[in-house]
Design an enzyme around this catalytic site. Sequence first.
Site, PDB file in Angstrom:
ATOM      1  N   GLU A  63      -7.023   4.251   7.921  1.00 15.01           N
ATOM      2  CA  GLU A  63      -6.912   5.803   7.648  1.00 15.01           C
ATOM      3  C   GLU A  63      -8.341   6.435   6.894  1.00 15.01           C
ATOM      4  O   GLU A  63      -8.669   7.608   7.227  1.00 15.01           O
ATOM      5  CB  GLU A  63      -5.678   6.034   6.637  1.00 15.01           C
TER       6      GLU A  63
ATOM      7  N   ASN B 209       0.790  -1.137  -0.101  1.00 13.03           N
ATOM      8  CA  ASN B 209      -0.102  -0.067   0.084  1.00 13.03           C
ATOM      9  C   ASN B 209       0.795   1.131  -0.067  1.00 13.03           C
ATOM     10  O   ASN B 209       1.435   1.619   1.138  1.00 13.03           O
ATOM     11  CB  ASN B 209      -0.962  -0.104   1.207  1.00 13.03           C
TER      12      ASN B 209
ATOM     13  N   SER C 124       3.287  -2.079  10.437  1.00 12.92           N
ATOM     14  CA  SER C 124       4.715  -2.122  10.566  1.00 12.92           C
ATOM     15  C   SER C 124       5.497  -3.505  10.451  1.00 12.92           C
ATOM     16  O   SER C 124       6.390  -3.967  10.838  1.00 12.92           O
ATOM     17  CB  SER C 124       5.121  -1.521  12.202  1.00 12.92           C
TER      18      SER C 124
ATOM     19  N   HIS D 284      -9.692   0.906   4.702  1.00  7.90           N
ATOM     20  CA  HIS D 284      -8.085   0.888   5.388  1.00  7.90           C
ATOM     21  C   HIS D 284      -8.437   1.962   6.727  1.00  7.90           C
ATOM     22  O   HIS D 284      -9.223   2.850   6.643  1.00  7.90           O
ATOM     23  CB  HIS D 284      -7.071   1.551   4.543  1.00  7.90           C
TER      24      HIS D 284
ATOM     25  N   GLU E 203      -5.352  -5.441  10.725  1.00  6.35           N
ATOM     26  CA  GLU E 203      -4.461  -4.245  10.820  1.00  6.35           C
ATOM     27  C   GLU E 203      -4.796  -3.456  12.178  1.00  6.35           C
ATOM     28  O   GLU E 203      -5.608  -2.549  12.034  1.00  6.35           O
ATOM     29  CB  GLU E 203      -4.658  -3.343   9.532  1.00  6.35           C
TER      30      GLU E 203
ATOM     31  N   LYS F 117       0.029   4.308  -0.154  1.00  7.24           N
ATOM     32  CA  LYS F 117      -0.458   5.451   0.257  1.00  7.24           C
ATOM     33  C   LYS F 117      -0.290   6.594  -0.753  1.00  7.24           C
ATOM     34  O   LYS F 117      -0.229   6.520  -1.644  1.00  7.24           O
ATOM     35  CB  LYS F 117      -0.046   5.628   1.793  1.00  7.24           C
TER      36      LYS F 117
ATOM     37  N   GLY G  95       2.373   2.312  10.739  1.00  6.90           N
ATOM     38  CA  GLY G  95       2.941   3.434  10.723  1.00  6.90           C
ATOM     39  C   GLY G  95       3.799   3.778  11.814  1.00  6.90           C
ATOM     40  O   GLY G  95       4.289   4.997  11.986  1.00  6.90           O
TER      41      GLY G  95
END
Length: 250
Positions: free
Chosen positions: A97, A9, A212, A95, A167, A11, A173
């Site tokens: 985010e 991904n 991560s 996701h 996730e 991003k 991150g």
Amino acid sequence: MRRKLVAGNWKMNGSAESIRGLLEGIKAGAAEVAAVELAVFPPFVYLELVEQQLSGTAIAWGTQNLSEHASGAYTGEVAGPMLQDFHCAYVIVGHSERRTLYGESDEMVARKFAAARKVGVKPILCVGETLEERDQGVTESVVERQLKAVLDLEGIEAFNDAVIAYEPVWAIGTGRTATPQQAQDVHAFIRAKLAEQNPTVAAETRILYGGSMKAANSGELMAMADIDGGLIGGASLDAKDFLAIARSGC
Ligand code: PEP
């Protein structure tokens, strides 16, 4: 037998130049990790470039989001049929985010999942709890709620053509990874939830870990019984790192 999938991904990162270089690097090493399926998820505007670079290779591509609508007055959105035009194999939906920064609800994520399936693009459904939720001991109920929204709308058979990515939000991150056992526990829980409705679909659905993941921890994560690959953010922007993760899953 579930073939592992290692998905990058990207991003909102990259440029035409950096993406050409990244894809050259991934293509150069892809044959060595052929036991694992590779997929990359560029920003929308680089989709055509990625399709040109990857057509005829074994590497799949897709996007990080799609609209729940098929066309119309939705300024700034990108629809499922457009992904089909660029031969996307996959699309990431839900996701964290998107859920937290853009307010995507479980129901909206489910509609996006449906929109992807409608055009033959396989959704990668992201689920996962925040740190606060983990600390409160509600990880399973959060993941179950996120999964249920999709099961209620699309039914268990939909997972014949879909992937799930667990996730934990606190690991994305942050450099902080779930331990293999923490991840395995949630993966096994997700598979058990699917199995309540259809054991065959449950046994065949790939469940990726994301948060991560890097070469230093991917081997032990992917060795767990219910972890079928990774959804990789930061480490997917470097061809060597991305391929090293894939190699650890071979
Ligand atoms: C992600 O964004 O899906 C992700 C897992 O990111 P990172 O690997 O950077 O934690």
